[in-house]
Design a protein around this motif. Sequence first.
Motif, PDB file in Angstrom:
ATOM      1  N   HIS A 427      -3.512  -7.526  -4.650  1.00  0.00           N
ATOM      2  CA  HIS A 427      -3.018  -7.209  -5.779  1.00  0.00           C
ATOM      3  C   HIS A 427      -3.170  -7.594  -7.231  1.00  0.00           C
ATOM      4  CE1 HIS A 427      -3.177 -11.329  -7.354  1.00  0.00           C
ATOM      5  NE2 HIS A 427      -3.840 -11.591  -6.105  1.00  0.00           N
ATOM      6  N   GLY A 428      -4.593  -7.716  -7.354  1.00  0.00           N
ATOM      7  CA  GLY A 428      -4.731  -7.779  -8.814  1.00  0.00           C
ATOM      8  C   GLY A 428      -5.223  -6.625  -9.655  1.00  0.00           C
ATOM      9  N   PRO A 429      -5.414  -5.744  -8.949  1.00  0.00           N
ATOM     10  CA  PRO A 429      -5.534  -4.355  -9.673  1.00  0.00           C
ATOM     11  C   PRO A 429      -3.943  -3.420  -9.814  1.00  0.00           C
ATOM     12  CG  PRO A 429      -6.709  -3.756  -7.547  1.00  0.00           C
ATOM     13  CD  PRO A 429      -5.732  -5.076  -7.228  1.00  0.00           C
ATOM     14  N   PHE A 430      -3.074  -3.792  -9.392  1.00  0.00           N
ATOM     15  CA  PHE A 430      -1.683  -3.967  -9.994  1.00  0.00           C
ATOM     16  C   PHE A 430      -0.803  -4.312 -10.677  1.00  0.00           C
ATOM     17  CE2 PHE A 430      -1.235  -3.805  -5.020  1.00  0.00           C
ATOM     18  CZ  PHE A 430      -2.025  -2.898  -4.776  1.00  0.00           C
ATOM     19  N   VAL A 600       4.480  -0.202  -7.126  1.00  0.00           N
ATOM     20  CA  VAL A 600       3.655  -0.841  -8.216  1.00  0.00           C
ATOM     21  C   VAL A 600       4.339   0.177  -9.898  1.00  0.00           C
ATOM     22  CG1 VAL A 600       1.664  -0.988 -10.146  1.00  0.00           C
ATOM     23  CG2 VAL A 600       1.705  -1.651  -7.690  1.00  0.00           C
ATOM     24  N   PHE A 601       5.258  -0.643 -10.546  1.00  0.00           N
ATOM     25  CA  PHE A 601       5.854   0.149 -12.152  1.00  0.00           C
ATOM     26  C   PHE A 601       5.398   1.210 -12.446  1.00  0.00           C
ATOM     27  CE2 PHE A 601       6.947  -4.283 -11.541  1.00  0.00           C
ATOM     28  CZ  PHE A 601       8.854  -4.320 -11.542  1.00  0.00           C
ATOM     29  N   SER A 602       5.707   2.284 -12.882  1.00  0.00           N
ATOM     30  CA  SER A 602       5.918   3.057 -14.162  1.00  0.00           C
ATOM     31  C   SER A 602       6.787   3.092 -14.680  1.00  0.00           C
ATOM     32  CB  SER A 602       6.110   4.622 -12.723  1.00  0.00           C
ATOM     33  OG  SER A 602       7.545   4.474 -12.860  1.00  0.00           O
ATOM     34  N   GLU A 603       6.051   4.127 -16.466  1.00  0.00           N
ATOM     35  CA  GLU A 603       6.591   3.741 -17.134  1.00  0.00           C
ATOM     36  C   GLU A 603       8.195   4.254 -16.955  1.00  0.00           C
ATOM     37  OE1 GLU A 603       8.319   5.702 -20.277  1.00  0.00           O
ATOM     38  OE2 GLU A 603       7.697   7.194 -19.468  1.00  0.00           O
TER      39      GLU A 603
END
Length: 692
Positions: A427-430, A600-603
């Motif tokens: 989860h950390g890198p996200f 994971v979100f993108s712009e």
Amino acid sequence: MRELKGLDTFRLGACYYPEHWPESMWEDDFQRMRELGLSVIRVAEFAWSVFEPEEGVFRFELFDKAIDLAHKHGLKVIIGTPTATAPVWLTHKYPETLAVTYDGVTLQPGMRQHTNYSSPVYREFSARITRRMAEHYKDHPAVIGWQLDNEFHCEKSESYAEADHLAFRNWLKNKYDGSLDALNDAWGTRFWNQTYTDWEQVFLPRPTPAPRQCNPHQVLDQKRFLSDNTISFARIQADIIREVAPHHWITTNGIFGRLDNHRMTEELLDFFSYDSYPQFSTIFHDEQEEKPLLDRKWVMGLATTRSVSPNFCIMEQQSGPGGWVNRMDMPSPKPGQMRLWTYQSIAHGADMVLFFRWRTATVGTELYWHGLNDYHNRPNRRIAEAGRIGKELQEIGNRIIGSRYQAEVAILRDYENEWDGEYDMWHGPFTYKSQLEWTKALQYRHIPNDHLFLRRTTTLQDLQRYKALIYPHPAIMRDETAALLAAYAEQGGILIFGCRTGYKNEHGHAYMKPFPGAAAELCGITVEEFTRIKGTRKPVRAKWNDNASGFMAGEFNEVLAVERDDVDTMAVYDEEYYAGKPAVTRRRVGAGQVWYFGAVFSERAADHLLGLIGMQSPAAEWASALPEQVELAIRRDEQGREIRFLLNYNEDPAAITLSKPQRDLLTGETLSGEIKLEGFGVFVLCEESESR
């Protein structure tokens, strides 16, 4: 937080090191500072051996002369306690004060922050130099405040000296009320046969057969200890200054990891300070990144600082090309960029700014960390730009000071998840990725946003300042946190979660209940299954139900299952074996909404979500068009008057359309209709009726 003390007059200044320069240069330096509009200097944060050249022998003559001369020229002085770099005589005579690496290597002088905060000897010497300096300068009319140490946790945050292991053990005894059973339970020591039967067996994480492979729950407690231990070290100095010089304010500088800056500020400081180097965002830029923010990305650090201290000081503002002899080789700012970055800091809440540094060092590691003046000390472009800033702030600084940054959207963060995420790659890198993508979407839509740290003291009233809260990937979530967020939504708030939400407790244990664990009931969904997107698993396309163009769901995919009738599926996966299954859901909760985004979100996805929840730029009331290259930031004073900053991060002019006339405080001109903002330019606007 105690009432802010010390930020009652807007000050522009520079970091100055009289010990680096012949005394014959000082008066000319101070005179030129005043001509540029500078009114404050920071000194002494690396000068311990000047004050105490040998153990127990104290010398104040050099700094007495420098500070007296600064006072003669009308400059105020901030003194740094010099504990970030111990004198060589100290560490040589008392090697137990030195820091030790994870692998057992003792760190030596030659850089800075090579001591350990746990050493009773180092704490004693640090207390003594702080007291001697505070007693000596407590009544000096030029001295207004103190900076504790310098950039806690910048070069290192961890040490494994004997004193550190002992301090960690004592910290654990206090945390777990002396119970080894409680410690074993919290650390899950049944796994891999790690059970402790005596406190003497308990240490900080140490090398194991696999590189840096440790008990993850032990590592999480280590991060908590590192924060508490550093705060206890800072407290020694803060308590002495409060006792000896209660009329001076206290701050410290820098946002670095493994340190609860909110707690430190609330308990020890009058306000927090930050060191602003926007070009770090460009030299470490990912060339493959889409729509990069570059130096504009520095707003994330400023938002973090503002979450600690709504009004703050920039103790080091980048003023030239930067770099050490062997790394961090940043190019020179282009004409106008230094001014742009200064107003970037001010727009986000800075009420005092000091350039780093007055003159570039001619020796040492920072030989290429350029200041306003070059080695030759002759006039240059950066000096001229600083003079322009100085004149402008002499005119408008006190109109700005004390006003607060305004935002209706906040990105939620918390220390527990960020510390846990340093070690947990699931989860950390996200988190940083999603924070960055949301920042892009908000910036390009001209929607100001805050960073809000969730803490055990956070109240519903704290959350209700915002229309929408984005909490990207909070793996650790207590039931109390979920209940607080539910109350926020019920009262009309919009809450947006990302994947990997809510499945861990405060010790980092996985809940024995369906994902998203503590947030499942609030979201009204469960996670049917999940996968990392890595290797041969490529990002999966998803499509919105409103027939808008879709988005790529990268990094991690959660296949959602709707569990309640009041949950709507807002997007579905369009590929892979889970095509047609929910990817994004929305639940209406009371007067509000709770969204769950299973990736994971993108712009692009964040931008579409902003449209779906109806968030508009506050500029819509007075500007019909703002280009993406321009940032909008708004500060509001106690009378409710807005100060609107428009910052152009492109060297090409930006076309802006104003639907209502605005007064530019920097020039006094009234602007209306079609206008141009010069490359790297700044407007500081207010309503025509509020220009005085």
